[in-house]
Design a protein around this motif. Structure first.
Motif, short mmCIF file in Angstrom:
data_model
loop_
_atom_site.label_atom_id
_atom_site.label_comp_id
_atom_site.label_asym_id
_atom_site.label_seq_id
_atom_site.Cartn_x
_atom_site.Cartn_y
_atom_site.Cartn_z
N HIS A 182 -43.59 46.05 -122.11
CA HIS A 182 -44.87 46.72 -121.90
C HIS A 182 -44.78 47.59 -120.66
N VAL A 199 -50.02 50.45 -128.82
CA VAL A 199 -48.66 50.00 -129.16
C VAL A 199 -47.93 51.15 -129.86
N ASP A 247 -55.76 49.02 -125.05
CA ASP A 247 -54.31 49.08 -124.98
C ASP A 247 -53.76 49.61 -126.30
N CYS A 305 -44.72 47.01 -116.33
CA CYS A 305 -44.37 45.61 -116.19
C CYS A 305 -43.87 45.33 -114.77
N LEU A 337 -42.36 38.85 -126.04
CA LEU A 337 -43.08 39.76 -125.17
C LEU A 337 -42.99 39.24 -123.75
N ILE A 379 -45.66 48.21 -125.74
CA ILE A 379 -47.09 48.07 -125.47
C ILE A 379 -47.45 48.91 -124.25
N ASN A 390 -50.25 49.36 -121.56
CA ASN A 390 -51.43 48.74 -120.95
C ASN A 390 -52.27 49.80 -120.24
N ASN A 440 -50.66 40.94 -121.69
CA ASN A 440 -50.16 41.26 -123.03
C ASN A 440 -50.93 40.55 -124.14
N THR A 488 -38.19 50.94 -119.30
CA THR A 488 -38.91 50.28 -120.39
C THR A 488 -38.21 50.53 -121.71
N SER A 532 -52.67 42.72 -126.34
CA SER A 532 -53.09 43.98 -126.95
C SER A 532 -53.41 43.85 -128.43
#
Length: 254
Positions: free
Chosen positions: A101, A223, A221, A125, A46, A212, A214, A52, A178, A54
């Motif tokens: 994320h 996923v 959070d 991110c 990650l 993930i 956020n 992070n 992402t 979560s």
């Protein structure tokens, strides 16, 4: 809350909260695979971003092995994967949770978030959004330059560079970069496992991958799980790429 949840699901239809993912997959490993969680070595690939946290895998599975760096790429590489392989408890299993994320504001904007203790929006991110900004610049063609003082960001940008057209022409470039990061993390982890398969001290590697999402501190959070699979380390693989292993005591005892 319901409105934000609806917005998240419009982008990620299969999303679950981090707590739901933790509970469902740990129960699944125990009941469907008879996995002993006390003998399972947990690893993550990650992003090193402090946001992070979560899932609660770390609270149940002790001693997490950290493979990921900026953007979630497995920067520990082949040596790190071999070290992880050598650290599996006797009679245990390996479990790797991986993925990038992305932030989402309360208004539904992707790529940004309000972090705990702050009032201003920041990128999430951050490393991927910085890479995106550099890909989108129009004044000149951006080429990442190697720097030992910013190695991870440079390699992250070089990794997404071949997807530049796909990313910057997408309906939502923040989401698209992402997606590219997830694909590359997944691909690189699978290759590293193939390269180091014979080094694992266990029969099974459980892989769980996703994106993930956020949110602000007022929300949970989430996923979006993309992959769950079990790798049998004892199966032969004739397609393992050629590579050199130093047959030294130091390597054998990583």
């Amino acid at each position: 809350m319901k409105e934000l949840e609806h917005t998240i699901r419009s982008h990620y239809p299969n999303v679950e909260t981090g707590n739901e993912v933790t509970e469902s997959y740990l129960n699944f490993l125990q009941h469907e695979y008879n996995a002993d969680l006390s003998k399972m070595l947990f690893a993550t690939s990650l992003c090193c971003d402090d946001i992070n946290v979560s899932t609660n895998f770390r609270k149940v599975l002790t001693r997490p092995f950290s493979m990921g760096g900026l953007g979630g790429l497995p920067f520990s590489g082949f040596t790190g994967m071999v070290a992880f392989a050598h650290h599996i408890p006797d009679g245990g299993d390996a479990f790797i949770f991986y993925g990038p994320h992305i932030g989402m504001t309360d208004d539904g904007e992707l790529g940004k978030m309000i972090r705990p203790g702050q009032t201003q929006l920041t990128n999430s991110c951050g490393a991927l959004m910085l890479a995106l900004q550099r890909l989108q610049q129009e004044s000149e063609v951006y080429v990442p330059i190697n720097s030992e003082l910013d190695y991870q960001q440079t390699l992250l940008e070089r990794t997404v560079m071949p997807y530049k057209h796909r990313i910057i022409t997408a309906a939502n470039p923040q989401k698209e970069i992402t997606e590219v990061a997830y694909e590359e993390i997944h691909k690189k982890l699978k290759l590293l496992i193939r390269m180091s398969r014979q080094e694992f001290k266990c029969d099974r590697i459980f892989l769980l991958g996703g994106v993930i999402v956020n949110t602000s501190p007022n929300h949970q959070d989430a996923v979006d799980i993309r992959n769950f699979e079990v790798v049998n380390t004892r199966e032969s693989d004739d397609n393992v790429p050629a590579f050199s292993i130093l047959e030294s005591d130091a390597f054998m005892n990583l």
